[in-house]
Scaffold this motif. Structure first.
Motif, PDB file in Angstrom:
ATOM      1  N   ASP A   1       0.823  -1.202   0.000  1.00  0.00           N
ATOM      2  CA  ASP A   1       0.000   0.000   0.000  1.00  0.00           C
ATOM      3  C   ASP A   1       0.864   1.262   0.000  1.00  0.00           C
ATOM      4  O   ASP A   1       1.988   1.276   0.516  1.00  0.00           O
ATOM      5  CB  ASP A   1      -0.928  -0.009   1.227  1.00  0.00           C
TER       6      ASP A   1
ATOM      7  N   ASP B   1       2.263   2.261   3.285  1.00  0.00           N
ATOM      8  CA  ASP B   1       3.477   1.524   3.686  1.00  0.00           C
ATOM      9  C   ASP B   1       4.705   2.134   3.025  1.00  0.00           C
ATOM     10  O   ASP B   1       5.765   2.254   3.644  1.00  0.00           O
ATOM     11  CB  ASP B   1       3.373   0.043   3.276  1.00  0.00           C
TER      12      ASP B   1
ATOM     13  N   LYS C   1       2.727 -10.007   3.199  1.00  0.00           N
ATOM     14  CA  LYS C   1       1.341 -10.353   2.877  1.00  0.00           C
ATOM     15  C   LYS C   1       1.191 -11.872   2.735  1.00  0.00           C
ATOM     16  O   LYS C   1       2.118 -12.557   2.314  1.00  0.00           O
ATOM     17  CB  LYS C   1       0.939  -9.737   1.533  1.00  0.00           C
TER      18      LYS C   1
ATOM     19  N   ASP D   1      -2.272 -10.675  10.925  1.00  0.00           N
ATOM     20  CA  ASP D   1      -2.970  -9.420  11.195  1.00  0.00           C
ATOM     21  C   ASP D   1      -3.775  -9.032   9.954  1.00  0.00           C
ATOM     22  O   ASP D   1      -3.517  -9.533   8.853  1.00  0.00           O
ATOM     23  CB  ASP D   1      -1.916  -8.336  11.507  1.00  0.00           C
ATOM     24  N   SER D   2      -4.727  -8.133  10.142  1.00  0.00           N
ATOM     25  CA  SER D   2      -5.482  -7.611   8.992  1.00  0.00           C
ATOM     26  C   SER D   2      -4.753  -6.380   8.480  1.00  0.00           C
ATOM     27  O   SER D   2      -4.526  -5.446   9.248  1.00  0.00           O
ATOM     28  CB  SER D   2      -6.905  -7.239   9.422  1.00  0.00           C
ATOM     29  N   VAL D   3      -4.355  -6.382   7.219  1.00  0.00           N
ATOM     30  CA  VAL D   3      -3.506  -5.295   6.717  1.00  0.00           C
ATOM     31  C   VAL D   3      -4.048  -4.750   5.391  1.00  0.00           C
ATOM     32  O   VAL D   3      -4.879  -5.373   4.733  1.00  0.00           O
ATOM     33  CB  VAL D   3      -2.033  -5.761   6.532  1.00  0.00           C
ATOM     34  N   LYS D   4      -3.524  -3.581   5.051  1.00  0.00           N
ATOM     35  CA  LYS D   4      -4.005  -2.864   3.867  1.00  0.00           C
ATOM     36  C   LYS D   4      -3.203  -3.248   2.624  1.00  0.00           C
ATOM     37  O   LYS D   4      -1.975  -3.282   2.662  1.00  0.00           O
ATOM     38  CB  LYS D   4      -3.871  -1.363   4.121  1.00  0.00           C
ATOM     39  N   TRP D   5      -3.917  -3.541   1.545  1.00  0.00           N
ATOM     40  CA  TRP D   5      -3.297  -3.855   0.247  1.00  0.00           C
ATOM     41  C   TRP D   5      -3.652  -2.745  -0.736  1.00  0.00           C
ATOM     42  O   TRP D   5      -4.769  -2.204  -0.697  1.00  0.00           O
ATOM     43  CB  TRP D   5      -3.868  -5.156  -0.324  1.00  0.00           C
TER      44      TRP D   5
ATOM     45  N   GLY E   1      -7.762  -2.346  -0.124  1.00  0.00           N
ATOM     46  CA  GLY E   1      -8.055  -1.866   1.228  1.00  0.00           C
ATOM     47  C   GLY E   1      -7.617  -2.900   2.250  1.00  0.00           C
ATOM     48  O   GLY E   1      -6.769  -3.759   1.949  1.00  0.00           O
ATOM     49  N   ILE E   2      -8.234  -2.848   3.445  1.00  0.00           N
ATOM     50  CA  ILE E   2      -7.825  -3.782   4.504  1.00  0.00           C
ATOM     51  C   ILE E   2      -8.455  -5.152   4.257  1.00  0.00           C
ATOM     52  O   ILE E   2      -9.675  -5.268   4.091  1.00  0.00           O
ATOM     53  CB  ILE E   2      -8.225  -3.241   5.887  1.00  0.00           C
TER      54      ILE E   2
END
Ligand code: SF4
Length: 372
Positions: free
Chosen positions: A74, A77, A175, A275-279, A283-284
């Motif tokens: 993202d 990041d 990811k 963890d839930s992360v943003k791409w 989005g998350i």
């Protein structure tokens, strides 16, 4: 079959004779071409480089997916990584493909030209060495990659711990691949007929690692990268479409085991947590990334090295967010091969050698008829 046999022209030709009519028949029955997503950037390159994309073009649209780690990182990041480089007491260590990836206002290459300490390394353990040789500095390794890359980064953290290197940190933007496929499967506007799954990721997570696709009853085949791997994987995907109950097919069994590399999986669990992360573009996504767990917090750059991260803004005109979801081809971006080229990349899909825009620039220019 062994080694070179997967590139054998005669075997390939005789397989085409057997398999292409099956694809044609399926196409006739559907009244349209088949639409398979190749998830992995290396597959995107392989289809173009080997000419197999061309061989299949009358039967199959190959849709590029979120398989280039640099591309799905993202923008926020990127801004965080550039902000680490701006710290006067910090050396940023990174793989070379991150240098030209644009943040909102700069990139690592420009920061280095402006005097920031940014060093290209070929393995994370080199970054530990840099930390040992520069005890007065903080050294941050930029962790960008899928399941394939993370074990070597986990080993670097173990090395730093064993050798008591206290100024080594990792920024984890890692990811996990399977969770990114669920929204694509469930997107009613996408009409994908199945997924060619990445061979390298599957070496780590195993056939079992794709249980999610099996539970969604989605046609899916794990494939290698040689011409015969590519052709047979597409053929097997077509056969899977005809089944009522699908299971993930392992068409890369010379490398991929049912349970994957269990040692590597244990190593990841020891150091990271999901963890839930943003791409980029997505989005998350729930449970789609890895962060350092509580026991290894002292190596986490995010919690230990505060920075002023600027407000993130998008890249004007760049369609990478749609390209990584397979919603757009590079030809759909007005900047492709005009303002945006590998020498002067505007978005990450043109920076990385596995990015779809870079692959299309190298191999598919002039074939604007390719649509999804
Ligand atoms: S051609 Fe360049 S600007 Fe357009 S989507 Fe690709 S990377 Fe972004």
């Amino acid at each position: 079959m062994m080694g070179m046999a997967y590139r054998d022209k005669d075997i390939f030709a005789s397989l085409c004779q057997k398999m292409l009519p099956v694809l044609e028949e399926k196409k006739q029955r559907l009244g349209r071409k088949l639409r398979f997503m190749e998830v992995c950037g290396t597959h995107t390159v392989s289809f173009s480089k080997t000419g197999v994309r061309e061989v299949l073009a009358d039967y199959v649209d190959l849709v590029s997916g979120p398989g280039c780690p640099v591309c799905v990182t993202d923008q926020s990041d990127m801004d965080q990584m550039i902000a680490f480089a701006k710290r006067s007491d910090t050396i940023v260590a990174t793989f070379g493909d991150m240098m030209k990836v644009p943040g909102s206002y700069s990139n690592l290459y420009k920061e280095k030209a402006d005097g920031a300490e940014v060093r290209i390394v070929y393995s994370p353990s080199q970054a530990v060495e840099i930390a040992r040789q520069n005890p007065q500095k903080q050294v941050v390794f930029l962790g960008v990659g899928f399941e394939t890359t993370v074990p070597s980064i986990a080993l670097s953290i173990r090395k730093a711990e064993r050798e008591k290197v206290r100024n080594y940190f990792v920024y984890s933007a890692h990811k996990l691949t399977p969770p990114a496929l669920q929204p694509l499967i469930q997107d009613p506007t996408h009409q994908l007929d199945g997924f060619l799954l990445p061979g390298h990721v599957s070496v780590i997570i195993g056939r079992k690692g794709w249980n999610l696709l099996e539970s969604l009853n989605e046609p899916a085949v794990i494939g290698g990268f040689e011409p015969i791997d590519l052709l047979t994987s597409i053929y097997l995907l077509t056969l899977e479409m005809n089944k009522e109950r699908r299971s993930v097919v392992n068409n890369y069994s010379r490398m991929v085991r049912e349970n994957g590399n269990e040692k590597a999986q244990e190593l990841l669990k020891e150091i990271f947590e999901v963890d839930s992360v943003k791409w980029r573009g997505f989005g998350i996504l729930p449970n789609s990334g890895l962060r350092m767990n509580a026991a290894y917090q002292s190596y986490d750059a995010l919690t230990n090295l505060p920075v002023d991260r600027p407000v993130t803004k998008g890249i004007k005109g760049c369609r990478c967010g749609e390209i990584v979801k397979g919603k757009e081809t590079p030809f759909g971006c007005p900047l492709f091969a005009k303002a945006c080229t590998p020498e002067n990349p505007i978005g990450p899909c043109m920076v990385s050698s596995e990015g779809t825009c870079s692959t299309y620039y190298q191999f598919e220019r002039g074939k604007e008829k390719i649509t999804y």
